[in-house]
Scaffold this active site. Sequence first.
Site, PDB file in Angstrom:
ATOM      1  N   HIS A 189       0.830  -1.263   0.169  1.00 13.93           N
ATOM      2  CA  HIS A 189       0.019   0.092  -0.071  1.00 13.93           C
ATOM      3  C   HIS A 189       0.807   1.333  -0.030  1.00 13.93           C
ATOM      4  O   HIS A 189       0.528   2.285  -0.693  1.00 13.93           O
ATOM      5  CB  HIS A 189      -0.653  -0.052   1.171  1.00 13.93           C
ATOM      6  CG  HIS A 189      -2.194  -0.496   0.909  1.00 13.93           C
ATOM      7  ND1 HIS A 189      -2.551  -1.879   0.973  1.00 13.93           N
ATOM      8  CD2 HIS A 189      -3.473   0.106   0.683  1.00 13.93           C
ATOM      9  CE1 HIS A 189      -3.686  -2.022   0.761  1.00 13.93           C
ATOM     10  NE2 HIS A 189      -4.260  -1.054   0.584  1.00 13.93           N
ATOM     11  N   PHE A 231       3.618  19.525  -2.786  1.00  7.84           N
ATOM     12  CA  PHE A 231       3.621  17.902  -2.442  1.00  7.84           C
ATOM     13  C   PHE A 231       4.241  18.078  -1.105  1.00  7.84           C
ATOM     14  O   PHE A 231       5.458  18.086  -0.740  1.00  7.84           O
ATOM     15  CB  PHE A 231       4.285  17.100  -3.325  1.00  7.84           C
ATOM     16  CG  PHE A 231       4.596  15.690  -2.982  1.00  7.84           C
ATOM     17  CD1 PHE A 231       3.628  14.785  -3.290  1.00  7.84           C
ATOM     18  CD2 PHE A 231       5.578  15.324  -2.457  1.00  7.84           C
ATOM     19  CE1 PHE A 231       3.597  13.454  -3.011  1.00  7.84           C
ATOM     20  CE2 PHE A 231       5.797  13.975  -2.212  1.00  7.84           C
ATOM     21  CZ  PHE A 231       4.617  13.055  -2.522  1.00  7.84           C
TER      22      PHE A 231
HETATM   23  N1  RBF Z   1      -3.206   7.162   4.393  1.00  6.39           N
HETATM   24  C1  RBF Z   1      -1.925   7.852   4.853  1.00  6.39           C
HETATM   25  O1  RBF Z   1      -2.292   9.142   4.695  1.00  6.39           O
HETATM   26  N2  RBF Z   1      -0.820   7.368   5.238  1.00  6.39           N
HETATM   27  C2  RBF Z   1      -0.843   5.904   5.442  1.00  6.39           C
HETATM   28  O2  RBF Z   1       0.225   5.812   6.158  1.00  6.39           O
HETATM   29  C3  RBF Z   1      -1.745   5.266   5.143  1.00  6.39           C
HETATM   30  N3  RBF Z   1      -1.696   3.809   5.155  1.00  6.39           N
HETATM   31  C4  RBF Z   1      -2.644   3.126   4.691  1.00  6.39           C
HETATM   32  C5  RBF Z   1      -2.362   1.581   4.542  1.00  6.39           C
HETATM   33  C6  RBF Z   1      -3.464   0.834   4.302  1.00  6.39           C
HETATM   34  C7  RBF Z   1      -3.322  -0.589   4.427  1.00  6.39           C
HETATM   35  C8  RBF Z   1      -4.636   1.517   3.780  1.00  6.39           C
HETATM   36  C9  RBF Z   1      -5.767   0.483   2.957  1.00  6.39           C
HETATM   37  C10 RBF Z   1      -4.974   2.752   3.577  1.00  6.39           C
HETATM   38  C11 RBF Z   1      -4.034   3.637   4.135  1.00  6.39           C
HETATM   39  N4  RBF Z   1      -4.099   4.977   4.121  1.00  6.39           N
HETATM   40  C12 RBF Z   1      -3.092   5.793   4.444  1.00  6.39           C
HETATM   41  C13 RBF Z   1      -5.158   5.835   3.692  1.00  6.39           C
HETATM   42  C14 RBF Z   1      -5.181   6.135   2.281  1.00  6.39           C
HETATM   43  O3  RBF Z   1      -4.746   7.295   2.080  1.00  6.39           O
HETATM   44  C15 RBF Z   1      -6.904   6.453   1.976  1.00  6.39           C
HETATM   45  O4  RBF Z   1      -7.560   7.346   2.712  1.00  6.39           O
HETATM   46  C16 RBF Z   1      -7.657   5.108   1.783  1.00  6.39           C
HETATM   47  O5  RBF Z   1      -6.942   4.006   1.134  1.00  6.39           O
HETATM   48  C17 RBF Z   1      -9.050   5.297   1.188  1.00  6.39           C
HETATM   49  O6  RBF Z   1      -8.917   5.868  -0.216  1.00  6.39           O
END
Ligand code: RBF
Length: 164
Positions: A97, A122
């Site tokens: 991810h 960014f």
């Molecule tokens: N969003 C972040 O801003 N930072 C992260 O470290 C982060 N890790 C994620 C890990 C997983 C396994 C998933 C499914 C999502 C993560 N997200 C993270 C959220 C992502 O940016 C987003 O909000 C979601 O995937 C919904 O589109």
Amino acid sequence: MATYLKNLSDFSGTQVPDAVKYRFGIVVAEWNAEITNALYQGAYHSLINYGAVAENIYTYPVPGSFELTSGADILLQKLDLDAVICLGCVIQGETRHFDFICQAVANGVSNVSIKHHKPVIFGVLTTDNQQQAIDRAGGKHGNKGDEAAVTAIKMAHLAETVSV
Ligand code: RBF
């Protein structure tokens, strides 16, 4: 000074334009909120320190870094802005991810900037662990939010001053 010790948020040697006439959007990811709030504090106060007017700074949260692109797109569509700052923090985990999110937001920020002909900055930390993120959100490596704000001011100034 060795790069690993350098505080990159020290702008004392660089010229930062006056931000008084510019309107800024700030989109902040709610994931890793402790870090992204620190980035936001840095960005907001840097804009103010360089002359931006509080009423001209429009801040909105988005769920995660992946949503920063659409957040910036919405702000640029609905508000008359000179630049948008995207703030997020993606921490390396066991899954892929990390790569997908980092790649998507980097490409997305670049694309939305080109689509609207406006600077979109960014300001996303992509780190191996929490400590590296803390170090860059007001810690020993400065605050990347400050740097994102200065970049936004410089790019808004560039857009205003370039002419044929
Ligand atoms: N969003 C972040 O801003 N930072 C992260 O470290 C982060 N890790 C994620 C890990 C997983 C396994 C998933 C499914 C999502 C993560 N997200 C993270 C959220 C992502 O940016 C987003 O909000 C979601 O995937 C919904 O589109």
